[in-house]
Design an enzyme around this catalytic site. Structure first.
Site, PDB file in Angstrom:
ATOM      1  N   GLY A 175      13.959   2.767   1.192  1.00 56.47           N
ATOM      2  CA  GLY A 175      15.564   3.395   1.114  1.00 56.47           C
ATOM      3  C   GLY A 175      16.657   2.756   0.935  1.00 56.47           C
ATOM      4  O   GLY A 175      17.872   2.968   0.256  1.00 56.47           O
ATOM      5  N   SER A 201       2.389   0.782  -1.904  1.00 61.04           N
ATOM      6  CA  SER A 201       2.106   1.638  -2.799  1.00 61.04           C
ATOM      7  C   SER A 201       3.172   1.435  -4.177  1.00 61.04           C
ATOM      8  O   SER A 201       3.926   0.335  -3.642  1.00 61.04           O
ATOM      9  CB  SER A 201       3.234   3.075  -1.761  1.00 61.04           C
ATOM     10  OG  SER A 201       3.845   2.787  -1.475  1.00 61.04           O
ATOM     11  N   ARG A 202       3.531   2.282  -4.751  1.00 63.19           N
ATOM     12  CA  ARG A 202       4.210   1.980  -5.948  1.00 63.19           C
ATOM     13  C   ARG A 202       5.029   2.722  -5.839  1.00 63.19           C
ATOM     14  O   ARG A 202       5.723   3.756  -4.867  1.00 63.19           O
ATOM     15  CB  ARG A 202       4.134   2.801  -7.342  1.00 63.19           C
ATOM     16  CG  ARG A 202       2.245   1.116  -7.630  1.00 63.19           C
ATOM     17  CD  ARG A 202       1.817   1.534  -8.759  1.00 63.19           C
ATOM     18  NE  ARG A 202       0.926   0.628  -9.525  1.00 63.19           N
ATOM     19  CZ  ARG A 202       0.873  -0.074 -10.006  1.00 63.19           C
ATOM     20  NH1 ARG A 202       1.941  -1.266 -10.050  1.00 63.19           N
ATOM     21  NH2 ARG A 202      -0.424  -1.185 -10.022  1.00 63.19           N
ATOM     22  N   ALA A 203       6.791   2.207  -6.250  1.00 63.46           N
ATOM     23  CA  ALA A 203       7.779   3.188  -6.002  1.00 63.46           C
ATOM     24  C   ALA A 203       6.969   4.749  -6.244  1.00 63.46           C
ATOM     25  O   ALA A 203       6.353   4.761  -7.201  1.00 63.46           O
ATOM     26  CB  ALA A 203       8.693   2.790  -7.345  1.00 63.46           C
ATOM     27  N   SER A 206      11.958   5.428  -5.561  1.00 57.02           N
ATOM     28  CA  SER A 206      13.266   3.964  -5.947  1.00 57.02           C
ATOM     29  C   SER A 206      12.691   2.662  -6.700  1.00 57.02           C
ATOM     30  O   SER A 206      12.252   3.560  -7.689  1.00 57.02           O
ATOM     31  CB  SER A 206      12.764   2.927  -4.595  1.00 57.02           C
ATOM     32  OG  SER A 206      11.319   2.005  -4.879  1.00 57.02           O
ATOM     33  N   THR A 210       6.773  -1.976  -3.343  1.00 56.40           N
ATOM     34  CA  THR A 210       6.640  -3.872  -2.833  1.00 56.40           C
ATOM     35  C   THR A 210       4.772  -4.045  -3.872  1.00 56.40           C
ATOM     36  O   THR A 210       4.808  -5.084  -4.539  1.00 56.40           O
ATOM     37  CB  THR A 210       5.882  -3.642  -1.577  1.00 56.40           C
ATOM     38  OG1 THR A 210       6.242  -3.054  -0.482  1.00 56.40           O
ATOM     39  CG2 THR A 210       4.701  -5.100  -1.019  1.00 56.40           C
ATOM     40  N   ASP A 263      11.751  13.278   0.362  1.00 59.53           N
ATOM     41  CA  ASP A 263      10.541  12.578   0.410  1.00 59.53           C
ATOM     42  C   ASP A 263      10.929  12.796   2.078  1.00 59.53           C
ATOM     43  O   ASP A 263      12.110  12.240   3.019  1.00 59.53           O
ATOM     44  CB  ASP A 263      11.628  10.723   0.418  1.00 59.53           C
ATOM     45  CG  ASP A 263      10.476  10.255   0.959  1.00 59.53           C
ATOM     46  OD1 ASP A 263       8.982  10.379   1.311  1.00 59.53           O
ATOM     47  OD2 ASP A 263      10.867   8.598   0.656  1.00 59.53           O
TER      48      ASP A 263
END
Length: 509
Positions: A175, A201-203, A206, A210, A263
């Site tokens: 977030g 994880s991938r987005a 967002s 990372t 989410d």
């Protein structure tokens, strides 16, 4: 019998089959578009399930062929041209439990396990998965249900065992744009000697996860064997968790959550903890940013979420330390994979332009993790982390891990299209809206376009004059550029006030 054909379409986490409208089976056996079918090959074990699409173009599939999307074709594992049989798939038994959840009832442990197993076996369409997610979000998950869902997601995938008593990890609930602390914490912790095999994880919603940002620098899609080799050499790694089949149901759920921008709290906790448990973590640091435009808006909600993390973690024997941090504005300067990777490298290399807020937060988080080490006294972690960073050992460790995972070739660091958003008046930046900045970066093309995103020139409390650049938008395509700049003009991401804001809102609990 039909002849198998590979159809080069990426259907993203969903098996899809293609049948010609003039195929005799379509006309006589009652097959319909969007129904689930089972695909059999004699002597090939159980069936592969897929959603059926009907086509009218013989260049896609002929009347005697069955086409399979990329994922489904790989799952079947046979060459083109082999004979296949199809049959209508039976509705998943667990769908009754989903209907109960939609009605507001609580589900039991075995029901969550059946749902996850059926999702893993492609027995659910994306519409049915969406129904399950919306039911869990709208009606909420009780603490026991979060526990059951977490366990079910762990049990339906691989679980790593690193053979050590302390295996550390960290996770931010997200977030906050640019909050790429993991890529700084990981090499600091590894340089200290602690084991930190980080799967990220991938987005989801967002402009960068990372794994998306690390992928700018290194290959992140490693097999379990390749992961173990890197960790054995360097005490750490940073890879995408999807290739290792760690809680794979979570990846499928995320593929549906992303377009829905969902989410929910229970799903968030189950998603994070299932991945960490499956990755073999024993000690976990959770970062919960709090701010007006963060996922969590106040300390009361953050403390409730912390209790839920600690409750579930304790039942799995996972030692959890939850910190509540300042989420009032983006962390760092860049928002988008390449821009965030630049910030990370600047911090690790002690560059004079390194964003101080990203550096400070990373050191505090790294210090908390180092204090998991029984040889580190409480309160000493920060100083040790700072010494490791300033000595250059963290940078050296990161470079070694990048090379071990497979360094990416050097590419253009900026997208070709750029637009400077200017201050409409003089004053002080009193607030930055995280959601608007993230949305601008996403509209610009991030994370799919690695170089797209937003570069923040001014931060909260900075003094500005009318006409000063607040942030710069980068995009690779004209349509993305127009969407992002239009949104930026219609939705104020910055609030400029006459007086400077109070500076007592920086906290780290």
């Amino acid at each position: 019998m039909l002849k198998l054909k590979a159809v080069a379409i990426d259907t993203f986490k969903e098996n899809v089959a293609y049948l010609h409208r003039d195929c005799p089976l379509y006309r006589t056996e009652g097959f319909q578009a969007l129904m689930k079918i089972e695909i059999y090959i004699t002597g090939n074990g159980g069936p592969v399930l897929a959603v059926l699409n009907i086509v009218d173009d013989c260049t896609i599939v002929d009347i005697n062929e069955l086409g399979l999307s990329i994922q489904a074709f790989k799952q079947l594992g046979k060459e083109q041209g082999v004979d296949v049989r199809i049959a209508p798939a039976k509705p998943p038994i667990s769908l009754k439990a989903v209907h109960r959840k939609i009605a507001g009832e609580s589900l039991k442990k075995d029901e969550f396990h059946l749902i996850c197993q059926d999702i893993l076996e492609n027995r659910y369409s994306k519409m049915e998965i969406a129904a399950f997610l919306v039911a869990c979000s709208h009606n909420g998950l009780e603490r026991q249900e979060v526990l059951f869902l977490t366990k079910a997601m762990v049990d339906t995938g691989e679980v790593l065992n690193w053979g050590e008593n302390i295996v550390v990890d960290k996770h931010c609930i997200g977030g906050i744009p640019g909050n790429r602390t993991t890529m700084i914490v990981m090499p600091i912790v590894a340089a200290h000697g602690m084991l930190m095999p980080k799967t990220s994880s991938r987005a989801i919603t967002s402009p960068a996860g990372t794994a998306d940002t690390m992928e700018v620098l290194a290959n992140v899609e490693l097999s379990i064997e390749e992961m173990k080799k890197v960790v054995h050499q360097h005490r750490a790694m940073l890879t995408w968790g999807g290739t290792a089949r760690l809680a794979p149901v979570d990846d499928i759920l995320i593929s549906v959550e992303r377009p829905l921008s969902m989410d929910s709290t229970g799903q968030l906790v189950a998603s994070i903890l299932s991945k960490k448990i499956a990755a073999g973590s024993t000690h976990l640091l959770i970062d919960i940013p709090v701010g007006p435009s963060a996922k969590i808006h106040n300390n009361q909600a953050a403390l409730a979420l912390r209790k839920l993390f600690e409750y579930i973690g304790d039942l799995f024997g996972l030692h959890i330390d939850v910190v509540i941090s300042d989420g009032s504005q983006p962390i760092g300067n860049g928002v988008g994979p390449a821009l965030e990777a630049r910030d990370v490298q600047q911090v690790l290399s002690n560059h004079k332009n390194a964003p101080s807020d990203l550096r400070e937060k990373s050191l505090r988080l790294a210090g908390r993790i180092l204090e998991f080490d029984p040889d580190v006294r409480g309160g000493q972690g920060y100083n040790i982390a700072r010494d490791i960073l300033e000595s250059g050992r963290a940078f050296e460790k990161m470079q070694a891990i990048i090379l071990a995972q497979g360094a990416q070739p050097k590419k253009q660091s900026k997208a070709p299209l750029e637009y400077a958003m200017l201050a409409s008046k003089s004053g002080y930046v009193s607030a930055i809206n995280n959601l608007n900045i993230a949305h601008i970066a996403s509209l610009a093309g991030a994370p799919i376009e690695k170089n797209a995103g937003v570069d923040l020139i001014k931060k909260v409390a900075d003094k500005v004059k009318k006409g000063d650049t607040l942030f710069i938008i980068y995009a690779s395509f004209k349509s993305d550029f127009e969407f992002s700049t239009q949104f930026a003009h219609e939705n104020n991401a910055y609030v400029i006030a006459k007086n400077p804001p109070s500076t007592d809102d920086n906290y780290f609990i």
